[in-house]
Design a protein around this motif. Sequence first.
Motif, mmCIF file in Angstrom:
data_model
loop_
_atom_site.group_PDB
_atom_site.id
_atom_site.type_symbol
_atom_site.label_atom_id
_atom_site.label_comp_id
_atom_site.label_asym_id
_atom_site.label_seq_id
_atom_site.Cartn_x
_atom_site.Cartn_y
_atom_site.Cartn_z
ATOM 1 N N LEU A 184 18.754 7.341 37.591
ATOM 2 C CA LEU A 184 19.768 6.692 36.757
ATOM 3 C C LEU A 184 20.721 5.836 37.582
ATOM 4 C CD1 LEU A 184 22.866 8.165 36.787
ATOM 5 C CD2 LEU A 184 21.562 10.006 35.734
ATOM 6 N N GLN A 185 20.958 6.231 38.833
ATOM 7 C CA GLN A 185 21.796 5.395 39.695
ATOM 8 C C GLN A 185 21.058 4.137 40.135
ATOM 9 O OE1 GLN A 185 22.931 8.050 42.876
ATOM 10 N NE2 GLN A 185 24.646 8.920 41.733
ATOM 11 N N ARG A 186 19.746 4.238 40.257
ATOM 12 C CA ARG A 186 18.955 3.102 40.731
ATOM 13 C C ARG A 186 18.601 2.141 39.600
ATOM 14 N NH1 ARG A 186 16.860 -0.768 42.011
ATOM 15 N NH2 ARG A 186 15.302 -1.212 43.630
ATOM 16 N N PHE A 187 18.248 2.671 38.426
ATOM 17 C CA PHE A 187 17.738 1.827 37.341
ATOM 18 C C PHE A 187 18.621 1.836 36.092
ATOM 19 C CE2 PHE A 187 14.017 3.204 39.809
ATOM 20 C CZ PHE A 187 13.482 1.979 40.156
ATOM 21 N N GLY A 188 19.645 2.676 36.062
ATOM 22 C CA GLY A 188 20.528 2.731 34.905
ATOM 23 C C GLY A 188 20.232 3.922 34.013
ATOM 24 N N LYS A 189 21.241 4.336 33.276
ATOM 25 C CA LYS A 189 21.122 5.556 32.473
ATOM 26 C C LYS A 189 20.228 5.360 31.256
ATOM 27 C CE LYS A 189 25.678 7.085 34.009
ATOM 28 N NZ LYS A 189 27.047 7.492 33.644
ATOM 29 N N LYS A 190 20.306 4.203 30.626
ATOM 30 C CA LYS A 190 19.497 3.959 29.436
ATOM 31 C C LYS A 190 18.001 3.937 29.786
ATOM 32 C CE LYS A 190 19.213 0.744 25.509
ATOM 33 N NZ LYS A 190 19.822 -0.459 24.890
ATOM 34 N N THR A 191 17.670 3.291 30.880
ATOM 35 C CA THR A 191 16.277 3.267 31.330
ATOM 36 C C THR A 191 15.793 4.664 31.686
ATOM 37 O OG1 THR A 191 16.604 1.039 32.210
ATOM 38 C CG2 THR A 191 14.690 2.259 33.006
ATOM 39 N N ALA A 192 16.658 5.431 32.347
ATOM 40 C CA ALA A 192 16.304 6.802 32.707
ATOM 41 C C ALA A 192 16.043 7.643 31.460
ATOM 42 C CB ALA A 192 17.413 7.428 33.545
ATOM 43 N N ALA A 193 16.849 7.446 30.424
ATOM 44 C CA ALA A 193 16.666 8.194 29.182
ATOM 45 C C ALA A 193 15.308 7.891 28.551
ATOM 46 C CB ALA A 193 17.791 7.876 28.201
ATOM 47 N N PHE A 194 14.948 6.611 28.512
ATOM 48 C CA PHE A 194 13.664 6.238 27.918
ATOM 49 C C PHE A 194 12.499 6.825 28.701
ATOM 50 C CE2 PHE A 194 15.780 3.132 25.252
ATOM 51 C CZ PHE A 194 14.944 3.085 24.146
ATOM 52 N N CYS A 195 12.542 6.678 30.007
ATOM 53 C CA CYS A 195 11.429 7.179 30.831
ATOM 54 C C CYS A 195 11.322 8.698 30.757
ATOM 55 C CB CYS A 195 11.620 6.729 32.272
ATOM 56 S SG CYS A 195 11.516 4.937 32.518
ATOM 57 N N GLY A 196 12.460 9.375 30.834
ATOM 58 C CA GLY A 196 12.446 10.830 30.849
ATOM 59 C C GLY A 196 12.012 11.448 29.539
ATOM 60 N N LEU A 230 19.439 0.620 20.541
ATOM 61 C CA LEU A 230 20.649 -0.072 20.095
ATOM 62 C C LEU A 230 21.879 0.289 20.930
ATOM 63 C CD1 LEU A 230 20.145 0.464 16.239
ATOM 64 C CD2 LEU A 230 19.451 -1.519 17.621
ATOM 65 N N TYR A 231 21.739 1.222 21.864
ATOM 66 C CA TYR A 231 22.885 1.652 22.684
ATOM 67 C C TYR A 231 23.384 0.483 23.527
ATOM 68 C CZ TYR A 231 25.562 4.440 26.068
ATOM 69 O OH TYR A 231 26.548 4.960 26.874
ATOM 70 N N PRO A 232 24.673 0.092 23.389
ATOM 71 C CA PRO A 232 25.131 -1.173 23.975
ATOM 72 C C PRO A 232 25.681 -1.099 25.396
ATOM 73 C CG PRO A 232 26.824 -0.299 22.540
ATOM 74 C CD PRO A 232 25.691 0.696 22.517
ATOM 75 N N ILE A 233 25.917 0.113 25.930
ATOM 76 C CA ILE A 233 26.578 0.203 27.240
ATOM 77 C C ILE A 233 25.525 0.146 28.343
ATOM 78 C CG2 ILE A 233 28.103 1.556 28.723
ATOM 79 C CD1 ILE A 233 29.373 2.736 26.287
ATOM 80 N N SER A 234 25.298 -1.062 28.840
ATOM 81 C CA SER A 234 24.390 -1.260 29.968
ATOM 82 C C SER A 234 25.141 -1.001 31.269
ATOM 83 C CB SER A 234 23.837 -2.687 29.947
ATOM 84 O OG SER A 234 24.899 -3.620 30.098
ATOM 85 N N GLU A 235 24.458 -1.122 32.378
ATOM 86 C CA GLU A 235 25.115 -0.919 33.669
ATOM 87 C C GLU A 235 26.186 -1.972 33.916
ATOM 88 O OE1 GLU A 235 24.614 1.797 35.952
ATOM 89 O OE2 GLU A 235 23.959 2.349 33.945
ATOM 90 N N ASP A 236 25.939 -3.207 33.480
ATOM 91 C CA ASP A 236 26.944 -4.263 33.635
ATOM 92 C C ASP A 236 28.198 -3.952 32.830
ATOM 93 O OD1 ASP A 236 25.280 -5.667 35.318
ATOM 94 O OD2 ASP A 236 24.447 -6.934 33.730
ATOM 95 N N VAL A 237 28.011 -3.488 31.602
ATOM 96 C CA VAL A 237 29.154 -3.134 30.753
ATOM 97 C C VAL A 237 29.907 -1.952 31.353
ATOM 98 C CG1 VAL A 237 29.826 -2.264 28.479
ATOM 99 C CG2 VAL A 237 28.067 -4.038 28.669
ATOM 100 N N ARG A 238 29.178 -0.989 31.865
ATOM 101 C CA ARG A 238 29.822 0.190 32.451
ATOM 102 C C ARG A 238 30.686 -0.178 33.649
ATOM 103 N NH1 ARG A 238 28.889 4.078 36.268
ATOM 104 N NH2 ARG A 238 27.024 3.053 37.053
ATOM 105 N N LEU A 239 30.178 -1.041 34.518
ATOM 106 C CA LEU A 239 30.953 -1.456 35.692
ATOM 107 C C LEU A 239 32.149 -2.303 35.297
ATOM 108 C CD1 LEU A 239 28.020 -2.299 38.146
ATOM 109 C CD2 LEU A 239 29.520 -0.299 38.170
ATOM 110 N N ARG A 240 31.974 -3.146 34.272
ATOM 111 C CA ARG A 240 33.100 -3.968 33.787
ATOM 112 C C ARG A 240 34.199 -3.069 33.226
ATOM 113 N NH1 ARG A 240 32.007 -6.680 28.354
ATOM 114 N NH2 ARG A 240 32.667 -4.575 27.758
#
Length: 476
Positions: A318-330, A457-467
């Motif tokens: 999740l730190q490398r690819f983002g939490k949303k991507t990790a959720a889908f893969c897992g 539909l979850y809108p908080i991407s890694e860019d949004v989280r850092l912003r």
Amino acid sequence: LAKHKCAESDTDLSQKLSLCSKLCFAIGGAPKEVAASATGFFLQIYLLDVAQINAFQASMVLFIGKVWGAVTDPLVGFFITKSKWTRIGRLMPWMVGCTPFLVISYFYLWYVPPFSGGRFIWYLGFYCLYQTLITCFHVPYSALTMFLSTDQKERDSATAYRMTMEVLGTLVGAAIQGQIVASAHTLKHCPTNNMSAGYLGNSSGKQVYTIAAGVIGGVFVICTVVMFLGVKERDGEDLIFTEKQVSFQQAFVLVMRHGPYLTLTAAFLFITVAIQLIQSNFVLFCTYAADLRDHFQNIVLTILVSAVISIPLWQWFLQRFGKKTAAFCGITWILPFTLMLVFIPNVIVAYVVAVSSGLTVAASLLLPWSMLPDVVDDFRLANPYCKGHEAIFYSFYVFFTKFASGISLGVSTLCLEFAGYDTGACKQPPPVVYTLKLLIGAAPVAFIVTGLMILLLYPISEDVRLRNKLCLEELR
């Protein structure tokens, strides 16, 4: 001494957490999962085959208990927001105060009373009491994450420690319960003609469940004491400086209108229901549908060992690819293996499926609790005047997932009743076997696919989280 050693003395909320603080915080969450693992895997078969209440009554106990637990979550969240700050914090008194009563209610949940006529009321009462008290522990513990640090990396790190320890707690719970009570579910109790429906109603079957409950109760007390000594709850009232505040009712409306929160909750609601269906029916499936009754406790341990080992993997992912991507893969990983166990129910396949399923179990535990603080940060940024209501996010998340799980558990047990489940029998009729296969295979797959579609539909991407992180630092 341990409390002063583990807790940082500086009042700066952004200060990094010590390893000892993270470990003590994580240990505090373990006993809840120890008990949840035992009830999740074994309560259904215990009610049916040891306590020997019929399947309809068992479905009512599971459904009403879960729904009652769901209802108490927002109530406890409300009372927490009204709690005063004490010398040991605002959340800590709830956890410490409810622990003795929680242990007592848990013990009597696994005790078979000497009368048979009122057992349904007995188990319904103690299960509802247990759900109430576990809520009084879990809601403040979940909200405590926000009062450890304002640094997202530190919170994510503490959450990873917590999830590792909670999965380990799940493993310990399954190990304690499974290894102690396994003797109550072996074929040696079964007569060859299968005429004795009460073969598990013997005193030894009842005794081993009581022993397991006593051991888990002791674990609960020890872990709570460690958390109390090693974690310092920080006052979060100075997180964002504002001149006015909003009421609980106004905050509730704002939270329920917050899109990221609704999306995340809805997605993991369906995913949690799927995992719950598999967990609650797995022992029944191994016992009656797959001829694995002599292996189920070891298969359960394999699932949980895999989950413990994979928690650090998902934290890195999740730190490398983002939490949303990790959720889908897992979460997606479990789909083919669940169907494989249904269609090829042998020992080798069961262990392969167990190892693979552990990856999804770990992801389903880690990701929602890692993503919820990001949702809270996004909400704080959008509503800077709404502070001190973090418990709403956690309590209502648990409310929705518990409510849905309660419905699914009640309906699944009711399906067994309609299929002709024979309480305490060594073998079940073909309709029951077919129903168990549906509850382990098709139903969870449908729920998981629905949850993943919502998660898109979850809108908080890694860019949004850092912003959001940068903007909150400016506000502070």
